[in-house]
Design an enzyme around this catalytic site. Structure first.
Site, PDB file in Angstrom:
ATOM      1  N   ASP A   1       0.852  -1.203   0.000  1.00 24.08           N
ATOM      2  CA  ASP A   1       0.000   0.000   0.000  1.00 24.08           C
ATOM      3  C   ASP A   1       0.884   1.248   0.000  1.00 24.08           C
ATOM      4  OD1 ASP A   1       0.962  -0.449   2.626  1.00 24.08           O
ATOM      5  OD2 ASP A   1      -0.817   0.424   3.561  1.00 24.08           O
TER       6      ASP A   1
ATOM      7  N   ASP B   1       6.789   1.096   1.895  1.00 20.00           N
ATOM      8  CA  ASP B   1       6.413   0.136   0.846  1.00 20.00           C
ATOM      9  C   ASP B   1       7.242   0.387  -0.417  1.00 20.00           C
ATOM     10  OD1 ASP B   1       3.497  -1.055   1.776  1.00 20.00           O
ATOM     11  OD2 ASP B   1       3.800   1.005   2.409  1.00 20.00           O
TER      12      ASP B   1
ATOM     13  N   ASN C   1      -2.429   2.735   3.557  1.00 24.90           N
ATOM     14  CA  ASN C   1      -1.875   4.073   3.776  1.00 24.90           C
ATOM     15  C   ASN C   1      -2.685   5.156   3.078  1.00 24.90           C
ATOM     16  OD1 ASN C   1       0.257   3.316   5.436  1.00 24.90           O
ATOM     17  ND2 ASN C   1       1.538   2.765   3.693  1.00 24.90           N
TER      18      ASN C   1
ATOM     19  N   THR D   1       2.966  -6.078   2.816  1.00 28.75           N
ATOM     20  CA  THR D   1       3.432  -4.921   3.590  1.00 28.75           C
ATOM     21  C   THR D   1       2.309  -3.911   3.815  1.00 28.75           C
ATOM     22  OG1 THR D   1       4.236  -3.773   1.606  1.00 28.75           O
ATOM     23  CG2 THR D   1       5.804  -5.193   2.758  1.00 28.75           C
TER      24      THR D   1
ATOM     25  N   PHE E   1      -0.819  -0.613  12.720  1.00 34.75           N
ATOM     26  CA  PHE E   1      -1.706  -0.117  11.664  1.00 34.75           C
ATOM     27  C   PHE E   1      -2.206  -1.201  10.695  1.00 34.75           C
ATOM     28  CE2 PHE E   1      -2.286   1.650   7.368  1.00 34.75           C
ATOM     29  CZ  PHE E   1      -3.323   2.530   7.612  1.00 34.75           C
ATOM     30  N   ASN E   2      -1.293  -1.985  10.095  1.00 34.94           N
ATOM     31  CA  ASN E   2      -1.728  -2.948   9.060  1.00 34.94           C
ATOM     32  C   ASN E   2      -2.723  -3.962   9.612  1.00 34.94           C
ATOM     33  OD1 ASN E   2      -0.127  -1.795   7.092  1.00 34.94           O
ATOM     34  ND2 ASN E   2       1.586  -3.220   7.389  1.00 34.94           N
TER      35      ASN E   2
ATOM     36  N   HIS F   1       9.803   0.276   8.183  1.00 38.15           N
ATOM     37  CA  HIS F   1       9.199  -1.035   8.475  1.00 38.15           C
ATOM     38  C   HIS F   1       9.284  -2.062   7.335  1.00 38.15           C
ATOM     39  CE1 HIS F   1       7.015   1.076  11.745  1.00 38.15           C
ATOM     40  NE2 HIS F   1       6.754   2.008  10.842  1.00 38.15           N
ATOM     41  N   ASP F   2       8.662  -1.720   6.188  1.00 37.57           N
ATOM     42  CA  ASP F   2       8.279  -2.749   5.218  1.00 37.57           C
ATOM     43  C   ASP F   2       9.413  -3.536   4.549  1.00 37.57           C
ATOM     44  OD1 ASP F   2       5.612  -2.239   5.713  1.00 37.57           O
ATOM     45  OD2 ASP F   2       5.370  -0.870   4.024  1.00 37.57           O
TER      46      ASP F   2
END
Ligand code: BDR
Ligand code: CA
Length: 311
Positions: A11, A16, A40, A124, A165-166, A239-240
């Site tokens: 996203d 990402d 996102n 992700t 969040f995800n 993060h991703d």
């Protein structure tokens, strides 16, 4: 060694975009395709971003648009972190190729069906497309090598005090994945908050001195500002890409294989991953949970990919 075939479901999103570049430019990965999921930003924004990042980084794989809402129909956006476009901070080139026709979940099925080896799914964003794929194409489940997802946490959350969040975006989808019986790796906040874009990392990125590095630096500086504003973190966590990095070199993280469940109905904790680190519940281990990051190894891999994309 043959590169690991993966499909990236994402996203984009600042981190990402970096995951896309790592997947496309590390020789240990064979990126078969990219699918998008609302997270996102709303689905047409993140899909447009995916195509623009492909144009920026000269990534040429099939891209299809996936789910525009969670399994229960929720739509949210993380504009406080990623901005209005979901990828604010630097102008991106226009798309250079068209989307694949049809739904992202169908592209996942097609790529999995046609590829001679088992395929690894890397997610992700929210797990909506992955859950839909598992439910709609059960006959392809044994063609899946593993699922690696960025999401969750063994500690606190970032969208609510306990939910990341995800996973918070689509807890039911996460539940489908956790119960799938497939080999699962969770890249949660415990490990992603170690992948900080420090001043030294910014200097290395900017020192590459290519057009793409300049654009990525602009994006990451926007991300750094929102992370500082919202979370009081001066160095933002990338993060991703860790969900791709563990497939390139499994020693980039230290993991624990434990039971993970997702909270579906908590009064304050919906979307929290319940990670039984000390095996106290007797629940069956179902997820390899990444807990520690080799910072130097990760960043060398990530910046090598950015360098390769700039050649
Ligand atoms: C996750 O949420 C999104 O904002 C990021 O792209 C990442 O996938 C981190 O919680
Ligand atoms: Ca993401």
């Amino acid at each position: 060694m043959t590169p690991t075939p993966i499909i990236l479901d994402c996203d984009p999103g600042h981190d990402d975009a970096m995951a896309m570049i790592l997947a496309a430019y590390n020789p240990a990965i064979n990126l078969l395709g990219i699918t998008t999921v609302s997270g996102n930003g709303i689905i047409n924004k993140v899909t447009e971003n995916a195509l623009r990042v492909c144009a920026l980084a000269k990534i040429n794989v099939p891209v299809a648009q996936g789910a525009g809402a969670s399994l229960l129909g929720a739509v949210e956006a993380a504009s406080d972190i990623h901005g209005e476009t979901a990828l604010d901070g630097a102008p991106l080139p226009a798309a250079t190729f068209a989307l694949q026709p049809g739904h992202g979940v169908d592209l996942i099925a097609k790529l999995v069906r046609e590829h001679p080896e088992k395929v690894t799914l890397v997610a992700t964003g929210p797990l909506t497309n992955i859950a839909l794929f598992l439910k709609m194409y059960p006959e392809l489940q044994d063609r899946i090598e593993a699922i690696v997802f960025m999401g969750g946490s063994a500690g606190r959350g970032n969208r609510t005090p306990y939910a990341e969040f995800n996973i918070w975006m689509d807890p039911e989808a996460c539940d489908v994945v956790l119960k799938s019986g497939l080999p699962l790796t969770m890249i949660g906040l415990d490990v992603t908050h170690q992948a900080l874009i420090t001043k030294e990392i910014f200097a290395r990125l900017e020192g590459l001195n290519t057009e793409i590095a300049k654009t990525l630096s602009g994006l990451m500086r926007f991300f750094a500002q929102t992370y500082n504003d919202v979370f009081e973190m001066p160095d933002p966590p990338l993060h991703d890409p860790i969900a791709v990095a563990v497939l390139i070199d499994s020693t980039v993280t230290k993991n624990r294989f434990v039971n993970v469940e997702v909270e579906l109905s908590g009064l304050h904790t919906r979307g929290a991953t319940v990670v039984d680190i000390y095996s106290r519940t007797g629940g069956k281990a179902n997820v390899d949970v990444a807990l520690e990051l080799d910072f130097d190894k990760f960043w060398t891999m990530m910046l090598d990919a950015v360098e390769a994309a700039g050649r």
